[in-house]
Write a protein that holds these residues in place. Structure first.
Motif, PDB file in Angstrom:
ATOM      1  N   ASN A  71      -0.170   1.050   3.011  1.00  0.00           N
ATOM      2  CA  ASN A  71       0.345   0.818   1.671  1.00  0.00           C
ATOM      3  C   ASN A  71       1.122  -0.489   1.582  1.00  0.00           C
ATOM      4  OD1 ASN A  71      -0.316   3.464   0.300  1.00  0.00           O
ATOM      5  ND2 ASN A  71       0.815   4.173   2.123  1.00  0.00           N
ATOM      6  N   ILE A  72       0.948  -1.161   0.449  1.00  0.00           N
ATOM      7  CA  ILE A  72       1.693  -2.390   0.168  1.00  0.00           C
ATOM      8  C   ILE A  72       2.364  -2.203  -1.182  1.00  0.00           C
ATOM      9  CG2 ILE A  72       1.570  -4.887  -0.114  1.00  0.00           C
ATOM     10  CD1 ILE A  72      -1.205  -4.691   1.306  1.00  0.00           C
ATOM     11  N   ASP A  73       3.712  -2.248  -1.173  1.00  0.00           N
ATOM     12  CA  ASP A  73       4.462  -2.087  -2.414  1.00  0.00           C
ATOM     13  C   ASP A  73       5.173  -3.383  -2.757  1.00  0.00           C
ATOM     14  OD1 ASP A  73       3.722   0.452  -2.869  1.00  0.00           O
ATOM     15  OD2 ASP A  73       5.650   1.385  -2.368  1.00  0.00           O
ATOM     16  N   LEU A  74       5.088  -3.766  -4.025  1.00  0.00           N
ATOM     17  CA  LEU A  74       5.826  -4.915  -4.535  1.00  0.00           C
ATOM     18  C   LEU A  74       6.841  -4.386  -5.536  1.00  0.00           C
ATOM     19  CD1 LEU A  74       2.699  -5.898  -3.982  1.00  0.00           C
ATOM     20  CD2 LEU A  74       3.690  -8.078  -4.676  1.00  0.00           C
ATOM     21  N   VAL A  75       8.115  -4.468  -5.179  1.00  0.00           N
ATOM     22  CA  VAL A  75       9.152  -3.756  -5.925  1.00  0.00           C
ATOM     23  C   VAL A  75       9.315  -4.270  -7.359  1.00  0.00           C
ATOM     24  CG1 VAL A  75      10.416  -3.117  -3.860  1.00  0.00           C
ATOM     25  CG2 VAL A  75      10.937  -5.286  -4.975  1.00  0.00           C
ATOM     26  N   ASP A  76       8.921  -5.524  -7.609  1.00  0.00           N
ATOM     27  CA  ASP A  76       9.062  -6.050  -8.970  1.00  0.00           C
ATOM     28  C   ASP A  76       7.703  -6.183  -9.667  1.00  0.00           C
ATOM     29  OD1 ASP A  76       8.029  -8.045  -7.476  1.00  0.00           O
ATOM     30  OD2 ASP A  76       9.526  -9.571  -8.006  1.00  0.00           O
ATOM     31  N   ASN A  77       6.707  -5.405  -9.172  1.00  0.00           N
ATOM     32  CA  ASN A  77       5.367  -5.380  -9.778  1.00  0.00           C
ATOM     33  C   ASN A  77       4.636  -6.721  -9.707  1.00  0.00           C
ATOM     34  OD1 ASN A  77       5.516  -2.630 -10.561  1.00  0.00           O
ATOM     35  ND2 ASN A  77       6.848  -3.246 -12.272  1.00  0.00           N
ATOM     36  N   THR A  78       5.022  -7.549  -8.765  1.00  0.00           N
ATOM     37  CA  THR A  78       4.302  -8.803  -8.552  1.00  0.00           C
ATOM     38  C   THR A  78       2.857  -8.481  -8.176  1.00  0.00           C
ATOM     39  OG1 THR A  78       6.315  -9.853  -7.783  1.00  0.00           O
ATOM     40  CG2 THR A  78       4.257 -10.941  -7.214  1.00  0.00           C
ATOM     41  N   ARG A  79       1.925  -9.263  -8.723  1.00  0.00           N
ATOM     42  CA  ARG A  79       0.509  -8.991  -8.508  1.00  0.00           C
ATOM     43  C   ARG A  79       0.042  -9.524  -7.160  1.00  0.00           C
ATOM     44  NH1 ARG A  79      -4.319 -11.540  -9.258  1.00  0.00           N
ATOM     45  NH2 ARG A  79      -3.252 -13.434  -9.965  1.00  0.00           N
ATOM     46  N   ILE A  80      -0.705  -8.695  -6.418  1.00  0.00           N
ATOM     47  CA  ILE A  80      -1.340  -9.117  -5.171  1.00  0.00           C
ATOM     48  C   ILE A  80      -2.672  -9.772  -5.505  1.00  0.00           C
ATOM     49  CG2 ILE A  80      -2.471  -8.315  -3.054  1.00  0.00           C
ATOM     50  CD1 ILE A  80      -0.348  -6.183  -2.829  1.00  0.00           C
ATOM     51  N   SER A  81      -2.866 -10.989  -5.023  1.00  0.00           N
ATOM     52  CA  SER A  81      -4.127 -11.685  -5.314  1.00  0.00           C
ATOM     53  C   SER A  81      -5.142 -11.494  -4.199  1.00  0.00           C
ATOM     54  CB  SER A  81      -3.869 -13.174  -5.537  1.00  0.00           C
ATOM     55  OG  SER A  81      -3.216 -13.737  -4.421  1.00  0.00           O
ATOM     56  N   SER A  82      -4.683 -11.293  -2.950  1.00  0.00           N
ATOM     57  CA  SER A  82      -5.645 -11.023  -1.872  1.00  0.00           C
ATOM     58  C   SER A  82      -4.926 -10.426  -0.671  1.00  0.00           C
ATOM     59  CB  SER A  82      -6.362 -12.311  -1.435  1.00  0.00           C
ATOM     60  OG  SER A  82      -5.494 -13.173  -0.740  1.00  0.00           O
ATOM     61  N   SER A 137       6.830  -4.515   0.596  1.00  0.00           N
ATOM     62  CA  SER A 137       6.968  -3.498   1.635  1.00  0.00           C
ATOM     63  C   SER A 137       5.601  -3.126   2.184  1.00  0.00           C
ATOM     64  CB  SER A 137       7.647  -2.245   1.067  1.00  0.00           C
ATOM     65  OG  SER A 137       8.952  -2.545   0.634  1.00  0.00           O
ATOM     66  N   LEU A 138       5.551  -2.916   3.523  1.00  0.00           N
ATOM     67  CA  LEU A 138       4.322  -2.570   4.232  1.00  0.00           C
ATOM     68  C   LEU A 138       4.580  -1.295   5.030  1.00  0.00           C
ATOM     69  CD1 LEU A 138       1.427  -3.590   5.118  1.00  0.00           C
ATOM     70  CD2 LEU A 138       2.596  -4.686   7.038  1.00  0.00           C
ATOM     71  N   TYR A 139       3.791  -0.207   4.770  1.00  0.00           N
ATOM     72  CA  TYR A 139       4.033   1.061   5.456  1.00  0.00           C
ATOM     73  C   TYR A 139       2.794   1.953   5.315  1.00  0.00           C
ATOM     74  CZ  TYR A 139       4.718   2.986   0.771  1.00  0.00           C
ATOM     75  OH  TYR A 139       4.520   3.383  -0.527  1.00  0.00           O
ATOM     76  N   PRO A 140       2.626   3.016   6.177  1.00  0.00           N
ATOM     77  CA  PRO A 140       3.393   3.249   7.398  1.00  0.00           C
ATOM     78  C   PRO A 140       2.897   2.321   8.503  1.00  0.00           C
ATOM     79  CG  PRO A 140       1.665   4.879   7.213  1.00  0.00           C
ATOM     80  CD  PRO A 140       1.575   4.031   5.968  1.00  0.00           C
ATOM     81  N   ASN A 141       3.664   2.198   9.524  1.00  0.00           N
ATOM     82  CA  ASN A 141       3.296   1.307  10.626  1.00  0.00           C
ATOM     83  C   ASN A 141       3.899   1.865  11.913  1.00  0.00           C
ATOM     84  OD1 ASN A 141       2.373  -0.848  12.050  1.00  0.00           O
ATOM     85  ND2 ASN A 141       3.707  -2.377  11.121  1.00  0.00           N
ATOM     86  N   PRO A 142       3.085   2.465  12.763  1.00  0.00           N
ATOM     87  CA  PRO A 142       1.622   2.515  12.852  1.00  0.00           C
ATOM     88  C   PRO A 142       0.985   3.315  11.704  1.00  0.00           C
ATOM     89  CG  PRO A 142       2.653   3.067  14.952  1.00  0.00           C
ATOM     90  CD  PRO A 142       3.727   3.082  13.935  1.00  0.00           C
TER      91      PRO A 142
END
Length: 832
Positions: free
Chosen positions: A774-785, A763-768
């Protein structure tokens, strides 16, 4: 750097779920039904139905003369007919092995020669084991498959594979002639219908009067299995005119329909039931019968008989083209068809669950738009679960977006999503009907020609609509009306007898006064020649003096910030002085002499858009301005001279109907064109400020469709969320048929102004966003970049975090590329 940028752009293009400017943002439903009749069906055991007929489109998408539908009415894409047939299909018959025999007037299938008959495999491919050689030389009207697999074919043909075969033949399963079926010289005229009896005998009906050179076989005959005439079937002088259809009952009785008005010299209007020996069955009492042709008969398991055709009465009582009879010939009053069908019914098909599929050339059933197909419940009501398209039924000409996101829509349509909506409707932002906007019976006028051409929303929420109509909700309203926000008439806007002809254009002034242009020559009984200004209460504004006005129609009116008024149209004079298709007026109605157009345009101006710098983008039918070639588009300077910085080259090949200014000085154009500067552009394009095509706005194959008035875009409206609402006479966009006559497209802004959740749960929010994205990964997946780029591909920020501080970025649109354990995705966002 160039190599890196190209790789970056390639990575964007490879993301299959990414959207771009010009992509579809919102559907409003496909065109309902077929564009012409189907007249033959074959129902498969799985409930799928193969249909053949005169149609070339289904739900607005090309389907040439044949299609297979799923049980719910959707197209069965597993049945691939390619380019289909090149001409009409009259007969479709399903074999026990699932193969489909097709007969008609066609000479090709999928571009390959197939003369009037072909057998298809279950997937729509040609069955190469059925060899018809050069085929038939004329129409095939009827096909029947015997239990032994042999195939009876009837029509108007006189040869098969180059050998004389007069209107009847029996083929072996491989397509060769069955020599054991001896028809001699055959029939002297058409065979329209073939019905097989359980004892192997064959009933044939048509327009013939002789068989094997023997006269006295008037329009009906029964043959033995070897092709000889069955002399136990005694028809006497036969029928007075042709037989269209024959149905055999389980008890051996025979129901016959057609164009006849007598049998054996006795009056029998268009329908009769015969006993097995050819005598009339007197237990089937039809009275005076239908008053016109019967084309289709379907027999229910309970013995009731459905009839479809051209008739508008049965036994002296109104019955429009469809009726169900009891086994004794009386009307079945439990089958309620109401006002029936507005056009001919050619096909009635019974399904195993008792529901009834009806086909023909009708456009309404029970007063609701239904294009050539409908499925009925057993009581005659429409089966709403059968989805054959639920969008607008005819062209949309005008849209207006309210501040709350609701969409006002006007045009020529008479229904939306299967419900009657006469020429005006308000939709919620999700495309559903806004039931708080009650238009009653809507807009009426001169039959098919009536429409709403323009809608203007006032700041107080009231709505001006104008066009070619003479009434609203059953009350006389000549060509203009103002509605309250709930759809009721605004009684404070008093127009008296209104206008005497079409109103094309409305422009609101800042003081609330209303400028109107069109083809009218009177308003409220007084002469007002094609332009007028009204006070907010509907009275004429006498401070606006137009004298003799225009000598022909006014199509577009734009009010400048200084109060001056630009007018474009078909006119060649104003107040008796030459003014070719464009003029600027002072606020009092006098000509503004500082706007010099010279010889003006050589043909009509359809749309004018005023830029903030005072330059004027003008589109229309014209091919010259001041005697210099300018094909349908030009930008003028504030003084009327050509703006040489706007280069349109060879311009458009057909008319431009609407010009809308977009963000960044870009220009959206819609019309009847299909090329710009010699390159294909189907009915819509966005130009850069210099007149070159904006390639970022990708319309692909553009718009297309089917309509008696040609295809075109008539209106473009911009939603505050960035979506672009496009209306006109079209049924497909980018080859998708899910939006007929109205569609919303993405722009850069609409793509970037949505909180975003992708299929992997990111998920990406808010927009604008102002500060933190904010970037949310609902299953706690790791963001690498996380990388942020500008629209030119320049890397601006890079980090591995779930919250990105973008406060340092300038206001604008950016791209964010997020890489996680589940892959990558790219999305646009707006920095406020």
């Amino acid at each position: 750097m160039r190599k890196i940028l190209l790789l970056f752009l390639f990575s964007l293009s490879s993301i299959n779920y990414a959207q771009n400017p010009g992509d579809i943002a919102q559907h409003f439903g496909s065109l309902p039904g077929f564009n012409n009749a189907f007249n033959s069906t074959a129902t498969q055991p799985d409930g799928k139905i193969v249909m053949g007929g005169f149609f070339t489109a289904f739900k607005g998408v090309t389907e040439n003369y044949i299609i297979r539908l799923n049980a719910d009415g959707s197209k069965d894409t597993a049945f691939n007919t390619g380019t289909g047939f090149n001409d009409y299909v009259y007969s479709v018959v399903l074999q026990p092995d699932g193969k489909v025999l097709v007969g008609g007037y066609f000479t090709t299938y999928k571009g390959v020669t197939e003369n009037r008959i072909v057998r298809l495999n279950a997937d729509g491919s040609k069955d190469a084991t059925f060899n018809t050689g050069t085929g038939f030389n004329d129409y095939v009207y009827s096909i029947a498959v015997q239990p032994d697999g042999k195939i009876l074919v009837g029509g108007s043909f006189t040869t098969y594979k180059g050998v004389a075969e007069n209107r009847i033949i029996r083929l072996n399963p491989d397509g060769s002639k069955d020599a054991t079926f001896n028809t001699g010289t055959g029939f002297n005229n058409y065979v329209y219908s073939i019905a097989l009896q359980s004892d192997g005998k064959i009933l044939m009906g048509g327009f013939f009067t002789s068989y094997k050179g023997v006269t006295g076989n008037n329009k009906i005959i029964r043959l033995n299995a070897d092709g000889s005439k069955d002399n136990t079937f005694i028809t006497g002088t036969g029928f007075s005119s042709d037989i269209k259809t024959i149905i055999t009952q389980p008890d051996g009785k025979i129901v016959v329909g057609g164009s006849f008005t007598s049998y054996k010299g006795v009056t029998e209007n268009y329908i009769i039931r015969l006993n097995a020996d050819g005598s009339k069955d007197t237990t089937f009492a039809t009275g005076t019968g239908p008053n016109n042709n019967v084309f289709s008969i379907a027999l229910q398991l309970d013995g009731k008989v459905l009839l479809g055709g051209v008739f508008t009465a049965y036994n002296g009582v109104t019955e429009n083209r469809i009726i169900r009879l009891n086994a004794n010939g009386s009307k079945d009053v439990t089958f309620d068809t109401g006002t029936g069908s507005t056009g001919n019914i050619y096909s009635i098909t019974l399904q195993s669950d008792g529901k009834i599929i009806v086909g023909g050339v009708f456009t309404t059933y029970k007063g609701v738009a239904e294009n050539s197909i409908i499925r009925l419940n057993t009581d005659g009501s429409k089966d709403h679960t059968y989805d054959v398209g639920k969008g607008f039924t005819l062209a949309v000409y005008a849209t207006a977006i309210q501040p709350d996101g609701k969409i006002l829509v006007g045009g020529r349509f008479t229904s939306y999503k299967g419900v009657t909506e006469n020429r005006i409707i308000r939709l919620n932002a999700d495309g559903s009907k806004d039931i708080s906007f009650n238009t009653g019976t809507g807009v009426n006028g001169f039959g098919f020609s009536n429409y709403v051409s323009t809608i203007v929303l006032q700041s107080d929420g009231k709505i001006l609509i104008a066009g070619n109509f003479t009434g609203y909700n059953g009350v006389t309203e000549n060509y203009i009306i103002r509605l309250n926000p709930n759809g009721s008439r605004d009684n404070t806007f008093i127009t008296g007898s209104g206008f005497n002809n079409v109103v094309n254009a409305i422009a609101l002034q800042s003081d609330g006064k209303i400028l109107l242009g069109g083809y009218f020559t009177t308003y409220n009984g007084a002469t007002e020649t094609r332009i007028i200004r009204l006070n907010p209460d509907g009275s004429k504004d006498n401070t606006f003096t137009t004298g003799t006005g225009f000598n022909s129609g006014a199509n577009s009116i734009v009010v400048q910030s200084d109060g001056k008024i630009l007018v474009g149209g078909e006119f060649t004079a104003y107040q008796g002085i030459t003014e070719n298709r464009i003029i600027r007026l002072n606020p009092d109605g006098s000509k503004d002499n500082t706007f010099t157009t010279g010889t003006g345009f050589n043909s009509g101006v359809r749309s004018i858009a005023l830029q903030s710098d005072g330059r004027i983008v003008t589109g229309g039918d014209f091919t010259t301005y001041q005697s210099v070639t300018e094909n349908r588009i030009i930008r003028l300077n504030p003084d009327g001279s050509k703006d040489a910085t706007f280069t349109s080259g060879s311009g458009f090949n057909e008319s431009v109907y609407c010009v809308v200014l977009h963000s960044g000085g870009k220009i959206l154009l819609g019309g009847a064109f299909n090329t710009y500067k010699g390159v294909t552009e189907n009915y819509i394009i966005r130009l850069n400020p210099d007149g070159n095509k904006d390639t970022v706005f990708d319309t692909g194959t553009g718009f297309n469709g089917f309509g008696g008035f040609g295809n075109y875009i008539s209106s473009i409206a911009l939603n505050p969320d960035g979506k672009i609402f496009v209306a006109g006479n079209f049924t497909t966009y980018k080859d998708s048929g899910e939006s007929a006559y109205l569609i919303a497209l993405h722009s850069e802004t609409s793509l970037a102004t949505e909180n975003f959740t992708n299929s992997n749960g990111v998920s990406l929010y808010p927009n604008p966003v102002k500060d933190i994205l904010n970037i949310d990964l609902v299953d706690n997946t790791r963001i690498s970049s996380v990388k942020i780029y500008d629209l030119q591909g320049k890397l601006l920020l890079e980090k591995a975090s779930n919250d990105i501080d973008v406060s340092s970025l300038s206001v604008g649109v950016y791209l964010i590329k997020i890489k996680s354990e589940k892959g990558e995705f790219t999305k646009k966002f707006i920095k406020e």
